[in-house]
Design a protein around this motif. Structure first.
Motif, PDB file in Angstrom:
ATOM      1  N   GLY A  25       0.804  -1.226   0.000  1.00 34.20           N
ATOM      2  CA  GLY A  25       0.000   0.000   0.000  1.00 34.20           C
ATOM      3  C   GLY A  25       0.833   1.270   0.000  1.00 34.20           C
ATOM      4  O   GLY A  25       0.297   2.360   0.170  1.00 34.20           O
ATOM      5  N   GLY A  26       2.126   1.141  -0.202  1.00 33.56           N
ATOM      6  CA  GLY A  26       2.998   2.321  -0.206  1.00 33.56           C
ATOM      7  C   GLY A  26       2.572   3.351  -1.239  1.00 33.56           C
ATOM      8  O   GLY A  26       2.695   4.558  -1.025  1.00 33.56           O
ATOM      9  N   ASP A  27       2.038   2.848  -2.348  1.00 36.10           N
ATOM     10  CA  ASP A  27       1.610   3.776  -3.413  1.00 36.10           C
ATOM     11  C   ASP A  27       0.374   4.581  -3.022  1.00 36.10           C
ATOM     12  O   ASP A  27       0.126   5.639  -3.573  1.00 36.10           O
ATOM     13  N   ARG A  28      -0.382   4.069  -2.023  1.00 37.70           N
ATOM     14  CA  ARG A  28      -1.601   4.789  -1.635  1.00 37.70           C
ATOM     15  C   ARG A  28      -1.316   6.093  -0.900  1.00 37.70           C
ATOM     16  O   ARG A  28      -2.204   6.943  -0.778  1.00 37.70           O
ATOM     17  N   ILE A  29      -0.098   6.264  -0.374  1.00 38.63           N
ATOM     18  CA  ILE A  29       0.204   7.531   0.301  1.00 38.63           C
ATOM     19  C   ILE A  29       0.883   8.558  -0.624  1.00 38.63           C
ATOM     20  O   ILE A  29       1.164   9.674  -0.200  1.00 38.63           O
ATOM     21  N   ILE A  30       1.105   8.176  -1.880  1.00 42.92           N
ATOM     22  CA  ILE A  30       1.758   9.123  -2.809  1.00 42.92           C
ATOM     23  C   ILE A  30       0.960  10.432  -2.938  1.00 42.92           C
ATOM     24  O   ILE A  30       1.526  11.526  -2.776  1.00 42.92           O
ATOM     25  N   PRO A  31      -0.367  10.353  -3.198  1.00 45.45           N
ATOM     26  CA  PRO A  31      -1.118  11.618  -3.346  1.00 45.45           C
ATOM     27  C   PRO A  31      -1.066  12.476  -2.077  1.00 45.45           C
ATOM     28  O   PRO A  31      -0.940  13.706  -2.155  1.00 45.45           O
ATOM     29  N   LYS A  32      -1.152  11.819  -0.919  1.00 45.29           N
ATOM     30  CA  LYS A  32      -1.114  12.549   0.356  1.00 45.29           C
ATOM     31  C   LYS A  32       0.256  13.241   0.527  1.00 45.29           C
ATOM     32  O   LYS A  32       0.335  14.398   0.936  1.00 45.29           O
ATOM     33  N   CYS A  33       1.314  12.520   0.231  1.00 44.40           N
ATOM     34  CA  CYS A  33       2.662  13.113   0.325  1.00 44.40           C
ATOM     35  C   CYS A  33       2.776  14.297  -0.624  1.00 44.40           C
ATOM     36  O   CYS A  33       3.308  15.356  -0.258  1.00 44.40           O
ATOM     37  N   ASN A  34       2.268  14.144  -1.848  1.00 42.31           N
ATOM     38  CA  ASN A  34       2.322  15.254  -2.806  1.00 42.31           C
ATOM     39  C   ASN A  34       1.552  16.472  -2.306  1.00 42.31           C
ATOM     40  O   ASN A  34       1.989  17.608  -2.480  1.00 42.31           O
ATOM     41  N   GLU A  35       0.399  16.222  -1.661  1.00 40.35           N
ATOM     42  CA  GLU A  35      -0.374  17.339  -1.099  1.00 40.35           C
ATOM     43  C   GLU A  35       0.403  18.047  -0.008  1.00 40.35           C
ATOM     44  O   GLU A  35       0.443  19.275   0.058  1.00 40.35           O
ATOM     45  N   LYS A 143      16.355  13.459  19.101  1.00 40.50           N
ATOM     46  CA  LYS A 143      17.683  13.540  19.743  1.00 40.50           C
ATOM     47  C   LYS A 143      18.432  14.803  19.354  1.00 40.50           C
ATOM     48  O   LYS A 143      19.202  15.343  20.148  1.00 40.50           O
ATOM     49  N   HIS A 144      18.216  15.276  18.140  1.00 41.81           N
ATOM     50  CA  HIS A 144      18.886  16.504  17.689  1.00 41.81           C
ATOM     51  C   HIS A 144      18.184  17.761  18.189  1.00 41.81           C
ATOM     52  O   HIS A 144      18.590  18.874  17.861  1.00 41.81           O
ATOM     53  N   GLY A 145      17.104  17.588  18.952  1.00 43.76           N
ATOM     54  CA  GLY A 145      16.458  18.733  19.590  1.00 43.76           C
ATOM     55  C   GLY A 145      15.328  19.377  18.802  1.00 43.76           C
ATOM     56  O   GLY A 145      14.853  20.445  19.167  1.00 43.76           O
ATOM     57  N   PHE A 146      14.887  18.727  17.729  1.00 41.24           N
ATOM     58  CA  PHE A 146      13.767  19.287  16.972  1.00 41.24           C
ATOM     59  C   PHE A 146      12.443  18.858  17.597  1.00 41.24           C
ATOM     60  O   PHE A 146      12.371  17.827  18.263  1.00 41.24           O
ATOM     61  N   GLU A 147      11.409  19.691  17.377  1.00 33.99           N
ATOM     62  CA  GLU A 147      10.039  19.271  17.680  1.00 33.99           C
ATOM     63  C   GLU A 147       9.611  18.413  16.505  1.00 33.99           C
ATOM     64  O   GLU A 147       9.705  18.857  15.355  1.00 33.99           O
ATOM     65  N   VAL A 148       9.114  17.219  16.782  1.00 31.46           N
ATOM     66  CA  VAL A 148       8.878  16.276  15.692  1.00 31.46           C
ATOM     67  C   VAL A 148       7.408  15.866  15.616  1.00 31.46           C
ATOM     68  O   VAL A 148       6.806  15.473  16.626  1.00 31.46           O
ATOM     69  N   TYR A 149       6.860  15.970  14.436  1.00 35.36           N
ATOM     70  CA  TYR A 149       5.466  15.602  14.177  1.00 35.36           C
ATOM     71  C   TYR A 149       5.423  14.539  13.093  1.00 35.36           C
ATOM     72  O   TYR A 149       6.079  14.671  12.057  1.00 35.36           O
ATOM     73  N   LEU A 150       4.663  13.477  13.343  1.00 37.47           N
ATOM     74  CA  LEU A 150       4.508  12.424  12.344  1.00 37.47           C
ATOM     75  C   LEU A 150       3.150  12.585  11.648  1.00 37.47           C
ATOM     76  O   LEU A 150       2.109  12.608  12.310  1.00 37.47           O
ATOM     77  N   LEU A 151       3.176  12.688  10.346  1.00 43.08           N
ATOM     78  CA  LEU A 151       1.933  12.831   9.562  1.00 43.08           C
ATOM     79  C   LEU A 151       1.391  11.425   9.309  1.00 43.08           C
ATOM     80  O   LEU A 151       1.704  10.784   8.308  1.00 43.08           O
ATOM     81  N   SER A 152       0.576  10.935  10.259  1.00 42.65           N
ATOM     82  CA  SER A 152       0.253   9.504  10.266  1.00 42.65           C
ATOM     83  C   SER A 152      -0.634   9.069   9.103  1.00 42.65           C
ATOM     84  O   SER A 152      -0.719   7.878   8.814  1.00 42.65           O
ATOM     85  N   ASP A 153      -1.262  10.019   8.410  1.00 37.04           N
ATOM     86  CA  ASP A 153      -2.040   9.612   7.227  1.00 37.04           C
ATOM     87  C   ASP A 153      -1.167   9.551   5.970  1.00 37.04           C
ATOM     88  O   ASP A 153      -1.662   9.290   4.884  1.00 37.04           O
ATOM     89  N   ALA A 154       0.135   9.762   6.142  1.00 38.45           N
ATOM     90  CA  ALA A 154       1.039   9.748   4.983  1.00 38.45           C
ATOM     91  C   ALA A 154       2.301   8.944   5.285  1.00 38.45           C
ATOM     92  O   ALA A 154       3.385   9.265   4.800  1.00 38.45           O
ATOM     93  N   VAL A 155       2.146   7.901   6.139  1.00 40.20           N
ATOM     94  CA  VAL A 155       3.241   6.945   6.341  1.00 40.20           C
ATOM     95  C   VAL A 155       2.683   5.543   6.096  1.00 40.20           C
ATOM     96  O   VAL A 155       1.474   5.326   6.162  1.00 40.20           O
ATOM     97  N   LYS A 156       3.553   4.600   5.800  1.00 45.50           N
ATOM     98  CA  LYS A 156       3.147   3.197   5.627  1.00 45.50           C
ATOM     99  C   LYS A 156       4.273   2.295   6.126  1.00 45.50           C
ATOM    100  O   LYS A 156       5.447   2.577   5.937  1.00 45.50           O
ATOM    101  N   GLY A 157       3.850   1.200   6.796  1.00 44.66           N
ATOM    102  CA  GLY A 157       4.820   0.246   7.302  1.00 44.66           C
ATOM    103  C   GLY A 157       4.813  -1.030   6.487  1.00 44.66           C
ATOM    104  O   GLY A 157       3.935  -1.241   5.651  1.00 44.66           O
ATOM    105  N   ILE A 158       5.801  -1.890   6.757  1.00 39.91           N
ATOM    106  CA  ILE A 158       5.878  -3.167   6.049  1.00 39.91           C
ATOM    107  C   ILE A 158       4.972  -4.190   6.736  1.00 39.91           C
ATOM    108  O   ILE A 158       4.155  -4.849   6.101  1.00 39.91           O
ATOM    109  N   LYS A 159       5.078  -4.310   8.086  1.00 42.09           N
ATOM    110  CA  LYS A 159       4.231  -5.249   8.838  1.00 42.09           C
ATOM    111  C   LYS A 159       3.410  -4.476   9.855  1.00 42.09           C
ATOM    112  O   LYS A 159       3.980  -3.740  10.678  1.00 42.09           O
TER     113      LYS A 159
END
Ligand code: VGL
Ligand code: ZN
Length: 178
Positions: A25-35, A143-159
């Protein structure tokens, strides 16, 4: 100076269905990443795209006893980006040395320096694979001191199980899951 960066992790042909090391399903997040790329670029954020950029004899490949089929070999079609990037995007190539694996975009690159030089305080992350390169990049960003946000509707895992555990681990480390 942009205080924000969007980091698009490893959105490359070999990680998509039909590629050498497909993320289901990696291809399903392409449009979201582009947005996200368009939206963040429009508001002046720094756009960073990491890429897995292996030499043909990389240590992570099965023929060298590693866990993965040969993938994302430098200058091959499998290593090409599948997202649309603006001309001023910063491209970070990682795991480029034959004998070193690097899941994180910060490992063995000048990514932290580039972000700091550009005044970046907050990084937003999308891409693949959640439990490998996205996880490692997000944890290193904390660890490098950045504030980090994960865009969970635009990530995909293997398992799915591993992806779930990685999300919990990131959250515990201080990553905000959006
Ligand atoms: C990745 C496995 C091997 C990733 C890279 O981008 O998540 N996974 N190399
Ligand atoms: Zn790899």
């Amino acid at each position: 100076m942009p205080e924000e960066a969007l980091m698009v992790v490893d959105m490359q042909r070999d990680f998509m269905p039909g590629g050498a090391l497909p993320v289901p399903g990696g291809d399903r997040i392409i449009p979201k990443c582009n947005e996200y790329i368009l939206e963040f670029h429009r508001k002046g954020a720094l756009i960073v795209a990491t890429r897995d950029w292996h030499p043909p004899n990389h240590i992570s490949f099965r023929e060298r006893g590693g866990p993965w089929p040969r993938h994302c070999v430098q200058n091959t079609p499998g290593a090409e980006f599948v997202v649309e990037l603006p001309e001023d995007a910063v491209i970070i190539s990682k795991a480029t040395e034959p004998d070193k694996e690097a899941y994180s975009g910060f490992e063995g690159t000048n990514l932290a320096e580039i972000l700091k030089r550009n005044g970046v305080k907050r990084v937003y992350i999308c891409g693949v694979a959640t439990e490998y390169c996205v996880r490692a990049t997000a944890l290193d960003a904390v660890k490098h001191g950045f504030e980090v946000y994960l865009l969970s509707d635009a990530v995909k895992g293997i398992k799915p199980g591993d992806e779930g555990r990685a999300l919990e681990e990131m959250e515990k480390a201080g990553v905000k899951i959006l």
